[in-house]
Design an enzyme around this catalytic site. Structure first.
Site, mmCIF file in Angstrom:
data_model
loop_
_atom_site.group_PDB
_atom_site.id
_atom_site.type_symbol
_atom_site.label_atom_id
_atom_site.label_comp_id
_atom_site.label_asym_id
_atom_site.label_seq_id
_atom_site.Cartn_x
_atom_site.Cartn_y
_atom_site.Cartn_z
ATOM 1 N N TYR A 77 1.994 2.810 4.481
ATOM 2 C CA TYR A 77 1.589 2.010 5.635
ATOM 3 C C TYR A 77 2.700 1.840 6.657
ATOM 4 O O TYR A 77 2.505 1.213 7.690
ATOM 5 C CB TYR A 77 1.090 0.637 5.174
ATOM 6 C CG TYR A 77 -0.264 0.706 4.521
ATOM 7 C CD1 TYR A 77 -0.524 1.674 3.573
ATOM 8 C CD2 TYR A 77 -1.273 -0.184 4.848
ATOM 9 C CE1 TYR A 77 -1.754 1.764 2.956
ATOM 10 C CE2 TYR A 77 -2.503 -0.107 4.236
ATOM 11 C CZ TYR A 77 -2.734 0.861 3.296
ATOM 12 O OH TYR A 77 -3.959 0.947 2.692
ATOM 13 N N LYS A 81 2.115 4.719 -10.033
ATOM 14 C CA LYS A 81 1.726 6.065 -10.455
ATOM 15 C C LYS A 81 3.035 6.846 -10.623
ATOM 16 O O LYS A 81 3.243 7.924 -10.036
ATOM 17 C CB LYS A 81 0.812 6.686 -9.384
ATOM 18 C CG LYS A 81 0.246 8.036 -9.732
ATOM 19 C CD LYS A 81 -0.983 7.975 -10.603
ATOM 20 C CE LYS A 81 -1.422 9.363 -11.006
ATOM 21 N NZ LYS A 81 -2.534 9.385 -11.964
ATOM 22 N N ASP A 86 -4.798 4.593 -11.728
ATOM 23 C CA ASP A 86 -6.150 5.089 -12.054
ATOM 24 C C ASP A 86 -6.684 4.422 -13.321
ATOM 25 O O ASP A 86 -7.849 4.007 -13.384
ATOM 26 C CB ASP A 86 -6.187 6.625 -12.160
ATOM 27 C CG ASP A 86 -4.973 7.225 -12.838
ATOM 28 O OD1 ASP A 86 -3.975 6.505 -13.010
ATOM 29 O OD2 ASP A 86 -5.013 8.412 -13.200
ATOM 30 N N ASP A 146 -4.006 -2.579 -1.540
ATOM 31 C CA ASP A 146 -5.108 -2.616 -0.576
ATOM 32 C C ASP A 146 -6.414 -2.199 -1.259
ATOM 33 O O ASP A 146 -7.446 -2.868 -1.166
ATOM 34 C CB ASP A 146 -4.775 -1.661 0.577
ATOM 35 C CG ASP A 146 -5.694 -1.836 1.770
ATOM 36 O OD1 ASP A 146 -6.525 -2.764 1.748
ATOM 37 O OD2 ASP A 146 -5.594 -1.046 2.719
#
Ligand code: NAI
Length: 330
Positions: free
Chosen positions: A122, A169, A202, A226
């Site tokens: 972002y 991740k 995930d 988000d």
């Protein structure tokens, strides 16, 4: 006391009106410093933010913001991202809780998402490498990662929460998410009284939709934070019930998680609960806990009774009728 109010786009005017009426009914004494910003204001004036808005937020230190629309794939940058980066409101606090009377898949969700608000993808560092290849930079710093981890543990400590889980991740993004996780684990050692663990993004999504009650505080980099915010809103009845606060050292900006809902804007149909719950967070932070509790009770009563709820949860009430019902309970 003064606080900035930005109505924003779409349903913003309707839900901001609801907050103004409730604030007056609660006799909070808040004087709203109203400013315009967003796509509609841009169309009318050629400017994204009304002159004086940034200075007013800096001066008042507190703002309540309606949703602002951002064009997809082109055009100006998101005003939310701009405000978060300008005021370094580094922590985005998003409580997620089931409410009696709101149809949802689970009855026992009570978790808090702490989203890092200033960096990651972002940061907006993108460029065309060549005509057919776009490059985006995922920026993660040790300082911001430690700061958000510390915020998460401090929040857990102050609010009687027991566990903080890092979201990442790092198995794939070994440097960026690796640094986020390493910073989190370093800070976790300073809080031996709070349990900590980590989960790959995930796997987290699967766990959230199958057994959300296992989570307490989730500490996430910007993008994952988000996405899971909307997922979690879906777990407790939708975007109409998801409040948030953007917290920095000098400025706090409160807003609903949802957007400007152009499909229902201007029709007195929007559910103002998420912005009212954001206002409730603001009242607590301003030391008006009793008024915040009264607002929470009134909202819960109206929603649990189910006679004056809005269409998003199967009711028939307009935004203004719902607001009137909340005011009557107050
Ligand atoms: P959205 O959140 O505006 O709407 C998604 C769906 O949820 C729509 O069907 C809408 O009617 C419904 N919905 C949202 N809030 C509701 C409420 N309070 N009551 C009843 N129903 C509600 O998301 P969308 O359509 O992806 O985005 C629309 C615009 O909002 C975009 O320009 C986007 O950039 C902007 N946006 C702004 C945010 C902010 O200012 N904080 C956050 C998210 C999106």
């Amino acid at each position: 006391m003064k606080a900035v109010l930005i109505q924003g786009d779409g349903i913003g005017r309707e839900i901001a009106e609801s907050v103004k009426e409730v604030s007056a009914e609660l006799e909070t004494g808040i004087v709203w410093d109203e400013y315009q910003a967003g796509a509609q204001y841009y169309e009318a004036s050629g400017k994204l933010l009304q002159d004086g808005l940034l200075e007013a937020i800096a001066k008042d230190g507190i703002a309540l913001k309606g949703p602002t629309a951002t064009p997809i794939g082109k055009g100006f940058r998101s005003i939310n991202v701009l405000l978060r980066q300008h005021f370094a409101t580094y922590a985005n606090l998003r409580p997620v809780k089931t409410m009696t009377g709101v149809p949802s898949r689970y009855e026992n969700v009570d978790l808090v998402i702490v989203r890092e608000n200033t960096e990651d993808l972002y940061k907006g560092i993108e460029y065309m490498y060549d005509q057919d290849t776009a490059h985006g930079i995922k920026l993660i710093s040790r300082a911001a990662s430690e700061r958000i981890a510390r915020f998460s543990f401090d929040y857990a400590k102050k609010n009687g929460r027991h566990k903080v889980t890092a979201v990442h991740k790092a198995n794939i993004m070994k440097m960026t998410d690796g640094l986020f996780l390493e910073s989190f684990q370093k800070v976790a050692k300073e809080y031996p009284e709070i349990a900590s663990d980590s989960v790959i993004i995930d796997a987290l999504c699967m766990k959230l939709v199958t057994d959300p009650a296992q989570f307490d505080v989730l500490c996430a980099p910007n993008l994952y934070g988000d996405i899971i915010s909307d997922l979690c809103a879906g777990l407790v009845g939708g975007l109409g019930f998801a409040p948030s606060a953007n917290i920095g050292d000098k400025v706090r900006i409160y807003e609903a998680v949802h957007g400007s809902a152009p499909d229902i804007a201007g029709r007195d149909l929007a559910n103002p609960t998420a912005l009212l719950m954001s206002f409730e967070m603001m009242l607590k932070d301003l030391g008006m806990k009793e008024k915040a509790d009264r607002l929470q009770d009134a909202l819960m009563e109206v929603i649990a009774q189910g006679k004056e709820t809005t269409a998003d949860i199967g009711g028939h009430a307009s935004t203004s009728a719902f607001t009137q019902a909340v005011k009557e309970r107050l």
